[in-house]
Enzyme design. Structure first.
Site, PDB file in Angstrom:
ATOM      1  N   THR A  35      -5.870 -43.068  46.356  1.00 14.18           N
ATOM      2  CA  THR A  35      -5.328 -43.758  45.179  1.00 14.18           C
ATOM      3  C   THR A  35      -4.071 -44.515  45.585  1.00 14.18           C
ATOM      4  O   THR A  35      -3.150 -43.924  46.152  1.00 14.18           O
ATOM      5  CB  THR A  35      -5.045 -42.710  44.069  1.00 14.18           C
ATOM      6  OG1 THR A  35      -6.295 -42.247  43.587  1.00 14.18           O
ATOM      7  CG2 THR A  35      -4.248 -43.317  42.924  1.00 14.18           C
ATOM      8  N   HIS A 184     -17.116 -38.420  42.575  1.00 20.24           N
ATOM      9  CA  HIS A 184     -15.878 -37.639  42.696  1.00 20.24           C
ATOM     10  C   HIS A 184     -16.007 -36.391  41.829  1.00 20.24           C
ATOM     11  O   HIS A 184     -15.851 -36.446  40.612  1.00 20.24           O
ATOM     12  CB  HIS A 184     -14.700 -38.498  42.242  1.00 20.24           C
ATOM     13  CG  HIS A 184     -13.344 -37.939  42.581  1.00 20.24           C
ATOM     14  ND1 HIS A 184     -13.152 -36.643  42.999  1.00 20.24           N
ATOM     15  CD2 HIS A 184     -12.105 -38.501  42.562  1.00 20.24           C
ATOM     16  CE1 HIS A 184     -11.856 -36.449  43.226  1.00 20.24           C
ATOM     17  NE2 HIS A 184     -11.206 -37.559  42.962  1.00 20.24           N
ATOM     18  N   ASN A 187     -10.819 -32.222  42.901  1.00 25.82           N
ATOM     19  CA  ASN A 187      -9.416 -32.435  42.520  1.00 25.82           C
ATOM     20  C   ASN A 187      -9.088 -32.348  41.032  1.00 25.82           C
ATOM     21  O   ASN A 187      -8.148 -32.977  40.558  1.00 25.82           O
ATOM     22  CB  ASN A 187      -8.919 -33.767  43.102  1.00 25.82           C
ATOM     23  CG  ASN A 187      -8.972 -33.771  44.622  1.00 25.82           C
ATOM     24  OD1 ASN A 187      -9.103 -32.708  45.223  1.00 25.82           O
ATOM     25  ND2 ASN A 187      -8.890 -34.922  45.242  1.00 25.82           N
ATOM     26  N   TYR A 189     -10.724 -33.336  38.276  1.00 22.10           N
ATOM     27  CA  TYR A 189     -11.145 -34.365  37.316  1.00 22.10           C
ATOM     28  C   TYR A 189     -12.408 -33.895  36.568  1.00 22.10           C
ATOM     29  O   TYR A 189     -12.801 -32.734  36.687  1.00 22.10           O
ATOM     30  CB  TYR A 189     -11.281 -35.715  38.032  1.00 22.10           C
ATOM     31  CG  TYR A 189      -9.941 -36.106  38.633  1.00 22.10           C
ATOM     32  CD1 TYR A 189      -8.854 -36.410  37.804  1.00 22.10           C
ATOM     33  CD2 TYR A 189      -9.720 -36.085  40.014  1.00 22.10           C
ATOM     34  CE1 TYR A 189      -7.602 -36.699  38.345  1.00 22.10           C
ATOM     35  CE2 TYR A 189      -8.464 -36.371  40.547  1.00 22.10           C
ATOM     36  CZ  TYR A 189      -7.412 -36.678  39.714  1.00 22.10           C
ATOM     37  OH  TYR A 189      -6.164 -36.948  40.233  1.00 22.10           O
ATOM     38  N   ASN A 244      -3.983 -30.417  39.700  1.00 24.32           N
ATOM     39  CA  ASN A 244      -4.358 -30.649  38.293  1.00 24.32           C
ATOM     40  C   ASN A 244      -4.669 -29.347  37.560  1.00 24.32           C
ATOM     41  O   ASN A 244      -5.502 -29.304  36.666  1.00 24.32           O
ATOM     42  CB  ASN A 244      -5.526 -31.643  38.179  1.00 24.32           C
ATOM     43  CG  ASN A 244      -5.070 -33.072  38.448  1.00 24.32           C
ATOM     44  OD1 ASN A 244      -3.965 -33.446  38.070  1.00 24.32           O
ATOM     45  ND2 ASN A 244      -5.914 -33.863  39.111  1.00 24.32           N
TER      46      ASN A 244
END
Ligand code: 8OZ
Length: 383
Positions: A35, A184, A187, A189, A244
């Site tokens: 990112t 993805h 992490n 999400y 997260n």
């Protein structure tokens, strides 16, 4: 293992070509998804982004930065999208530039789920997630850090619509000229929020049992694979990641089951973050908490390792059969010619943490490449 197999394993290094789906990669050095928060207005990739990726085209494979599949999936400022025609045109510049330099590039499909914030959402609505559980911490918004909100749990009748977002985005990625797509599922999400029991408290067919928690991932994978063909789709997981505010009561069982279920598709690769993003580098302590060798055995396709690897540790992993490919994040960010530097044992540029997220060409397209074949200290600005 017979002698021939042993010899083959021993000889494998980062420069041993590898067939991945329909492609032959000239090396096993992958650019990890990073990112960088440098998309143009409308979250449309721009010329500077094409330049950045083209500079890194000597990678065996480039995986793009995480790219939102829908307006609902946005969670950070200036991250690129793949959900409208302007974004397809923007990405087309990127894929063309990489292909002109004989590279291969796959797009990472991303929905952040609860890691979004109402300020990113159409009409300022709440972010969506499997369950209404607020993450600890703060969202990076256009007006600074804001406490995360409690997301809205997706209704059972809404979930197929989110799968459709992935399908449509996969079609846009195909139109933009990519060589494949990476899902993805790491992490913290949206997909990871469904997978792990710390964030999925649903009592319907998408939660509760492990079989149910994995259902959303499998539906997304099936949708994306239908668009791309299974052998041009990869998938990323982070079994021990706490980033997260993630947790799972039994990561070994969860992720070995995930790997086993994915075997039905014949995907191009499984990409595994073998550590916790909150930590700087791989540690022995972490290596002891999860059996990644077992995970590798659970998956029948190519296994891509990630997390603080160096030339030495990546080579050792390949030689020992612990991985088929290795992805490098910070090292590729700072060294556009990373494969050449590895091949020559040349010194590496240091990544500048202050320019990782957002900004202009500084710290993005101005890391120098080596100039000559002797690996001297002289370096040039990449043109
Ligand atoms: C760092 C900052 C923002 C997002 C991930 C997409 O961890 C990310 C990310 C990383 O997968």
């Amino acid at each position: 293992m017979n002698n021939a197999q042993a010899a083959r394993l021993t000889d494998t290094d980062l420069f041993t070509p590898l067939r991945l789906g329909p492609y032959v990669l000239p090396n096993r050095i992958v650019m990890a998804p990073l990112t960088r928060n440098r998309a143009g207005p409308g979250n449309v990739p721009q010329a500077m982004n094409a330049r950045y990726y083209a500079q890194r085209a000597s990678a065996g494979l480039i995986i793009t930065e995480a790219t939102q599949i829908s307006p609902q999936g946005v969670g950070y400022p200036n991250t690129p999208g793949i959900h409208n025609a302007a974004q397809v045109e923007g990405w087309r510049q990127v894929t063309q530039a990489v292909h002109e330099r004989d590279g291969r590039i796959v797009l990472q499909l991303w929905h952040v789920g609860r890691i979004s914030h109402p300020s990113f959402q159409p009409h300022g609505v709440l972010p969506v997630a499997p369950s209404a559980i607020r993450p600890a911490g703060e969202a990076y918004t256009y007006v600074g850090l804001k406490p995360f909100v409690t997301p809205r749990a997706l209704g059972l009748d809404e979930i197929s619509g989110v799968v459709d977002q992935y399908r449509t985005a996969a079609q846009y990625a195909l139109a933009a000229g990519f060589d494949g797509a990476e899902i993805h599922a790491a992490n913290g999400y949206l997909i990871d929020q469904f997978l792990r029991d710390g964030t999925n408290h649903r009592t319907d067919r998408y939660g509760g049992s492990l079989v149910n928690r994995v259902r959303f991932l499998l539906e997304v994978t099936e949708a994306v694979a239908k668009v791309w063909g299974t052998d041009r789709v990869g998938l990323r997981i982070s079994p021990v990641g706490a980033f997260n505010d993630m947790s799972d009561s039994d990561p070994e069982t969860t992720f070995n089951y995930v790997a086993g279920q994915l075997n039905r598709f014949g995907l191009a690769y499984l990409h595994v973050v073998e550590g916790d993003e909150g930590r700087e580098s791989q540690t022995l302590e972490l290596a002891g908490t999860f059996d990644f060798k077992r995970l590798r055995r659970s998956f029948s396709g190519l296994y891509m390792s990630n997390f603080g690897y160096t030339l030495a540790s990546a080579t050792a992993a390949l030689r020992a059969g612990g991985a088929d490919l290795v992805s490098f994040g910070k090292l590729f960010l700072a060294n556009p010619d990373l494969p050449e530097r590895f091949a020559r044992g040349a010194p590496l540029n240091e990544p500048d943490h202050t320019t990782f997220y957002g900004g202009d060409a500084q710290g993005y397209t101005d890391y120098p490449a080596l100039t000559n074949l002797r690996g001297s200290a002289s370096a040039v600005r990449f043109t």
